[in-house]
Structure formats: structure tokens, C-alpha cells
Scaffold this motif. Structure first.
Motif, PDB file in Angstrom:
ATOM      1  N   GLU A   5      24.444  14.229  90.287  1.00  0.00           N
ATOM      2  CA  GLU A   5      24.915  13.048  90.996  1.00  0.00           C
ATOM      3  C   GLU A   5      26.234  12.573  90.399  1.00  0.00           C
ATOM      4  O   GLU A   5      26.335  12.388  89.182  1.00  0.00           O
ATOM      5  CB  GLU A   5      23.882  11.935  90.916  1.00  0.00           C
ATOM      6  N   GLN A   6      27.197  12.393  91.252  1.00  0.00           N
ATOM      7  CA  GLN A   6      28.491  11.874  90.833  1.00  0.00           C
ATOM      8  C   GLN A   6      28.662  10.473  91.376  1.00  0.00           C
ATOM      9  O   GLN A   6      28.223  10.154  92.480  1.00  0.00           O
ATOM     10  CB  GLN A   6      29.630  12.733  91.397  1.00  0.00           C
ATOM     11  N   ASN A   7      29.343   9.663  90.609  1.00  0.00           N
ATOM     12  CA  ASN A   7      29.779   8.380  91.131  1.00  0.00           C
ATOM     13  C   ASN A   7      31.033   7.920  90.412  1.00  0.00           C
ATOM     14  O   ASN A   7      31.245   8.257  89.251  1.00  0.00           O
ATOM     15  CB  ASN A   7      28.654   7.342  91.046  1.00  0.00           C
ATOM     16  N   ILE A  21      35.035   8.790  86.032  1.00  0.00           N
ATOM     17  CA  ILE A  21      34.084   9.355  86.991  1.00  0.00           C
ATOM     18  C   ILE A  21      32.873   9.836  86.206  1.00  0.00           C
ATOM     19  O   ILE A  21      33.017  10.458  85.155  1.00  0.00           O
ATOM     20  CB  ILE A  21      34.720  10.527  87.759  1.00  0.00           C
ATOM     21  N   TYR A  22      31.688   9.541  86.734  1.00  0.00           N
ATOM     22  CA  TYR A  22      30.454   9.866  86.033  1.00  0.00           C
ATOM     23  C   TYR A  22      29.699  10.979  86.750  1.00  0.00           C
ATOM     24  O   TYR A  22      29.679  11.048  87.982  1.00  0.00           O
ATOM     25  CB  TYR A  22      29.565   8.629  85.952  1.00  0.00           C
ATOM     26  N   CYS A  23      29.065  11.811  85.947  1.00  0.00           N
ATOM     27  CA  CYS A  23      28.293  12.933  86.477  1.00  0.00           C
ATOM     28  C   CYS A  23      26.956  12.984  85.731  1.00  0.00           C
ATOM     29  O   CYS A  23      26.932  13.267  84.526  1.00  0.00           O
ATOM     30  CB  CYS A  23      29.063  14.227  86.295  1.00  0.00           C
ATOM     31  N   TRP A  34      33.969  20.969  85.362  1.00  0.00           N
ATOM     32  CA  TRP A  34      34.727  20.061  86.215  1.00  0.00           C
ATOM     33  C   TRP A  34      35.772  20.881  86.976  1.00  0.00           C
ATOM     34  O   TRP A  34      36.479  21.710  86.379  1.00  0.00           O
ATOM     35  CB  TRP A  34      35.418  18.967  85.409  1.00  0.00           C
ATOM     36  N   THR A  73      31.443  12.657  81.643  1.00  0.00           N
ATOM     37  CA  THR A  73      32.428  11.749  82.201  1.00  0.00           C
ATOM     38  C   THR A  73      33.775  12.444  82.296  1.00  0.00           C
ATOM     39  O   THR A  73      34.103  13.316  81.489  1.00  0.00           O
ATOM     40  CB  THR A  73      32.581  10.485  81.340  1.00  0.00           C
ATOM     41  N   CYS A  89      31.905  17.862  89.661  1.00  0.00           N
ATOM     42  CA  CYS A  89      31.247  18.388  88.480  1.00  0.00           C
ATOM     43  C   CYS A  89      30.182  19.378  88.950  1.00  0.00           C
ATOM     44  O   CYS A  89      29.702  19.298  90.078  1.00  0.00           O
ATOM     45  CB  CYS A  89      30.634  17.283  87.616  1.00  0.00           C
ATOM     46  N   GLY A 104      27.900  18.544  92.195  1.00  0.00           N
ATOM     47  CA  GLY A 104      27.800  17.181  92.680  1.00  0.00           C
ATOM     48  C   GLY A 104      28.527  17.061  94.007  1.00  0.00           C
ATOM     49  O   GLY A 104      29.173  17.999  94.478  1.00  0.00           O
ATOM     50  N   THR A 107      34.028  13.485  93.961  1.00  0.00           N
ATOM     51  CA  THR A 107      34.654  12.165  93.950  1.00  0.00           C
ATOM     52  C   THR A 107      36.052  12.319  94.531  1.00  0.00           C
ATOM     53  O   THR A 107      36.882  13.032  93.975  1.00  0.00           O
ATOM     54  CB  THR A 107      34.748  11.609  92.533  1.00  0.00           C
TER      55      THR A 107
END
Lengths: 113, 113
Positions: A5-7, A21-23, A34, A73, A89, A104, A107
Motif C-alpha cells: 500500500e502506498q500513500n 511517500i510511504y510504502c 522504488w 519511505t 514501490c 503498490g 503515487t
């Protein structure tokens, strides 16, 4: 089943600003990748993170990996327009040298003047 | 890094026909993979192309729909059979390099009418 999950999924930044950006991934894995994708183009490899605490930097991008938290990240420093792209990611689902990646959702980064 | 080429780069096909996509690498590689990227989406692994044996398919993908050949260590083909508009996607092959990085080909953009 491994989930990645990416956000956020969409990120609009101003030039010069910083952002992360978080993964997150759901099961143990010892490889995290990445990638960058420009519109209509293939994927460009940015970083491969192989161990807990790994940190890699290239220009304005820095990636880190925390395997205990199952979190990676991608930090953007002083964003410039050229960084506008979609960032993915991906996690190796089998570990070892199998090379099968779960991605993911990506983003989509837009850097505005 | 490996240099990967794919043919064709894009095609428009009629419903019910098939398309065969070629992937050529400039060096011998053990692992080759086929991914699908549906419009605006992330990448999904279709299968691992094994040299000298049948491909290994991921859940939701079957050999009858996506037959794969891997005659040697530098070449693979993916056929998308009995095309429907839902097959409209970008298909990418990838290879694992010597230092664990995974490199992607330029992709084949398929449109099914």
C-alpha cells in the motif's frame, strides 16, 4: 497474500518543498524497490533496498527501509518540476532470488512552480 | 544494466484475435517476467518465463489465455489470446540483473477494438 500500500496516491507539491511517500507491505520481505514512471514510458529503477535500516540517496530523492515496521519511505527534498512522475514501490513476494514483484498502486507526483 | 527491447511497441487488434509480444535482452539472464499494466493502474505480474520448462503463472492468469515461450536465456514471447477490450493494457517484460535490480522493457501498448 502480500499487499503493498502506498500513500498518498496523488501528491501535488510546490517547487522547493519537501515531502514523503510511504510504502507499507503486509508480510516479511527482504527486498524493496522504488521505480519512477513518466507518462507513456516504462519503469526506471531508482532504488533497491535490501536490509533493515538501509538508506539510499540519489539527488533529491532518499529511500529508506524499516523491515520490522514493514515500511519504506521515499523522501523528496526541495522538489523540482522534473520530479513530476508516478512513483511505485514494489516488494519481492518470495524473497531470495525469485524476483517476482508485487507493486503498490503508485503515487502520482505533480510539482508545480 | 540490461538492455531490453520489445516488439511491437504498440498494436491495435480486433476482438477474438491474438497478439504475440517479443522480448529480447542483450545478455543472458536467468529470470524473465511478464507484467500487465492496465490503463491508469499499477503493474501486475502475469508469469515467470522459465527457460526449458513451462512458465509459472500467478493467480488469475492461465496458460490458455497467456501462453509464454522461453527458448533461450535472452528471449521470450508472450501471446495474449482471444482478445477482448479488457485486454487493452501495456505489457512489459522484465529481467533480473546481476545485482538484484529488476529492469523493465519499454512495454507494448495493446488496444483491442
Amino acid at each position: 497474500e502480500l499487499k503493498v500500500e502506498q500513500n498518498p496516491l496523488f501528491l501535488s507539491m510546490q517547487e522547493g518543498k519537501n515531502y514523503t511517500i510511504y510504502c507499507n507491505y503486509s508480510t516479511t520481505s527482504d527486498r524493496l524497490y522504488w521505480y519512477r514512471q513518466d507518462p507513456g514510458k516504462s519503469l526506471e529503477s531508482l532504488f533497491v533496498l535490501l536490509s533493515n535500516g538501509a538508506v539510499k540517496q540519489e539527488g533529491r530523492l532518499m529511500a529508506s527501509l524499516d523491515t520490522k515496521a514493514r515500511l519504506s519511505t521515499l523522501h523528496i527534498t526541495a522538489a523540482v518540476h522534473d520530479l513530476s512522475a508516478t512513483y511505485f514501490c514494489a516488494v519481492d513476494i518470495y524473497g531470495g532470488s525469485q524476483g517476482n514483484l508485487i507493486f503498490g498502486k503508485g503515487t502520482k507526483l505533480s510539482v508545480k512552480p | 544494466s540490461a538492455v531490453i527491447s520489445q516488439k511491437p511497441s504498440r498494436d491495435i487488434c480486433q476482438r477474438g484475435t491474438s497478439l504475440t509480444i517479443q522480448c529480447q535482452v542483450d545478455s543472458q539472464v536467468t529470470m524473465m517476467f511478464w507484467y500487465r499494466q492496465q490503463p491508469g493502474q499499477s503493474l501486475t505480474l502475469i508469469a515467470t518465463a522459465n527457460q526449458g520448462s513451462e512458465a509459472t503463472y500467478e493467480s488469475g492468469f492461465v496458460i490458455d489465455k497467456f501462453p509464454i515461450s522461453r527458448p533461450n536465456l535472452t528471449f521470450s514471447t508472450l501471446t495474449v489470446s482471444n482478445l477482448s477490450p479488457e485486454d487493452s493494457s501495456i505489457y512489459l517484460c522484465s529481467v533480473e540483473g546481476l545485482v538484484i535490480e529488476q529492469f523493465f522493457g519499454p512495454g507494448t501498448r495493446l488496444t483491442v477494438l
